[in-house]
Design an enzyme around this catalytic site. Structure first.
Site, short mmCIF file in Angstrom:
data_model
loop_
_atom_site.label_atom_id
_atom_site.label_comp_id
_atom_site.label_asym_id
_atom_site.label_seq_id
_atom_site.Cartn_x
_atom_site.Cartn_y
_atom_site.Cartn_z
N TRP A 105 0.82 -1.22 0.00
CA TRP A 105 0.00 0.00 0.00
C TRP A 105 0.84 1.25 0.00
CZ3 TRP A 105 -4.34 -0.60 -2.12
CH2 TRP A 105 -5.01 -1.82 -1.99
N ASP A 111 -1.42 6.54 6.43
CA ASP A 111 -2.52 5.72 5.92
C ASP A 111 -2.82 4.67 6.98
OD1 ASP A 111 -4.17 3.89 4.71
OD2 ASP A 111 -2.91 3.58 2.94
N LYS A 127 -12.78 -1.53 6.73
CA LYS A 127 -12.12 -2.58 7.50
C LYS A 127 -12.56 -2.51 8.96
CE LYS A 127 -8.71 -1.81 4.10
NZ LYS A 127 -8.84 -3.02 3.30
N1 PMP Z 1 -4.38 1.60 2.05
C1 PMP Z 1 -4.49 0.48 2.77
C2 PMP Z 1 -3.58 0.29 3.95
C3 PMP Z 1 -5.41 -0.50 2.40
O1 PMP Z 1 -5.51 -1.63 3.11
C4 PMP Z 1 -6.25 -0.29 1.29
C5 PMP Z 1 -7.31 -1.28 0.87
N2 PMP Z 1 -7.10 -2.58 1.16
C6 PMP Z 1 -6.09 0.89 0.57
C7 PMP Z 1 -5.16 1.82 0.98
C8 PMP Z 1 -6.92 1.16 -0.63
O2 PMP Z 1 -8.18 1.51 -0.22
P1 PMP Z 1 -9.42 1.65 -1.21
O3 PMP Z 1 -9.66 0.33 -1.82
O4 PMP Z 1 -10.48 2.12 -0.27
O5 PMP Z 1 -9.07 2.69 -2.21
#
Ligand code: PMP
Length: 367
Positions: free
Chosen positions: A105, A179, A203
């Site tokens: 991520w 994040d 989540k």
């Molecule tokens: N950052 C993290 C730490 C994530 O776990 C996720 C999704 N699994 C995201 C960003 C991306 O999020 P989204 O699918 O809501 O754009």
């Protein structure tokens, strides 16, 4: 029939109590004669839902008065663009932003930020297979960075920061941007140590569609001209997250989750429960060589536990047998394979006990 336990990384399990309350209020919210989905976002009913959700979140995370709580859309990936569009304008262009690369991520965040800024990867654990967080003393930070980006819980790799780095001196006071998509509200945090905290809701908070941003007020007001107005944090803050139609139903469910968290005793109590759940699973993983983990112990995530069967030819059989026992969505992310158990706030310890029991049985039957 077995009790069902859902280990999805997100969208993920929600507290049963919350779902039951939402079901009972689905057709008629508090005698209004309407479902929350059908209400004007500017009517008194929804305005009260939004205000309560914001107040409860502020209380749960102890958010200081000089921080705004914004309810947005666009998800974590949307924020990967929205963050630089809002923050790099505080510096002479082209600005430099620092990243700590600890997994998938933060990697995606780096890729996106390159569209808006010079990106300096101040540290990376990529060569070590994303097994932890590089020691902050080795970080090669930029003197005048616009901000320093961390992903404090790497959902795919299972790497979590159990400390808050202090980057102020080496960067002339650059704000930390975190994040926290996959561990917000799972542990006590000191919001004042961050400039911006963001996360998708799907989540630990509620349904997909809602993105949370907590931002220090002095960082507002420097959005690049190309930033869409609906994602300009100052405009959103000035309109109390009502500049455009917010994701009303997701906010409502998130609000019910906040109230559930308060009934559990708040974030500090959840943190203790999360530590107990994670210990249970990691202690078992450490006791066997039938399963393998790859993250250094000091950086193991309490929320997302990736593990691998030593004999990966048994993967399909493992997942099928787990499903038989009511243990769902244990397959690891396709980019890393293996298994992953996500054990967010709404996963009771009984779910982790059931998982460990199953894993022990499966190992016994296959050795
Ligand atoms: N950052 C993290 C730490 C994530 O776990 C996720 C999704 N699994 C995201 C960003 C991306 O999020 P989204 O699918 O809501 O754009």
């Amino acid at each position: 029939m077995n009790t069902i336990y859902n280990f999805s990384a997100g969208p993920a399990v929600l507290p049963k109590e919350v779902l039951q309350q939402a079901a009972s209020e689905m057709l008629d919210w508090h005698g209004s004669g309407m479902s929350v989905m059908e209400m004007s976002h500017r009517g008194p009913e929804f305005m009260s839902i939004l205000a309560q959700a914001q107040a409860d979140l502020r209380e749960l995370l102890n958010v200081p008065a000089n921080y705004k709580i914004l309810f947005l859309q666009g998800g974590g990936l949307g924020e990967n663009a929205i963050v630089p569009m809002n923050l790099v304008g505080r510096k002479a262009q082209p600005a430099t932003v620092d990243f700590i690369h600890t997994g998938s991520w933060s990697g995606k965040s780096i890729k996106e930020a390159k569209k808006y800024a010079n990106v300096n990867i101040a540290a990376s654990s990529e060569n070590a297979g994303f097994n932890g967080v590089p020691d902050p003393s080795s970080w090669n930070l930029t003197k005048d960075a616009a901000y320093v980006h961390l992903c404090t819980n790497e959902t795919i790799d299972g790497v979590e920061y159990h400390f808050v780095p202090d980057v102020a001196q080496q960067t002339n006071g650059a704000p930390l941007v975190a994040d926290m998509s996959s561990h917000i509200l799972s542990r006590v945090i000191d919001v004042s140590k961050y400039g911006v905290i963001f996360g998708g809701a799907q989540k630990n908070i509620g349904p997909a569609g809602l993105t949370l941003v907590i931002v220090r007020e002095d960082l507002l007001g420097s959005a690049l001209p190309i930033c869409p107005s609906a994602f300009d944090w100052k405009i959103v803050a000035d309109n109390d997250s009502m500049y455009n139609t917010p994701p009303t139903y997701s906010i409502y469910i998130a609000g019910l989750v906040f109230q559930w968290l308060k009934r559990q005793g708040g974030v500090a109590v959840m943190e203790q429960k999360n530590i107990a759940k994670a210990n249970l699973l990691y202690d078992y993983l450490d006791s066997t060589d039938f399963y393998v983990t790859r993250v250094d112990k000091e950086f193991r995530s309490r929320m997302n536990v990736p593990f691998y069967l030593k004999d990966e030819s048994l993967n399909a059989a493992f997942l099928a047998a787990a499903k038989e026992r009511g243990l769902l969505q244990l397959k690891g992310h396709k980019s890393v394979g293996g298994m992953r158990a996500s054990i967010y706030n709404a996963m009771p310890i009984e779910g982790v006990q059931a998982l460990v029991e199953f894993m022990r049985d499966f190992a016994g039957a296959n050795t």
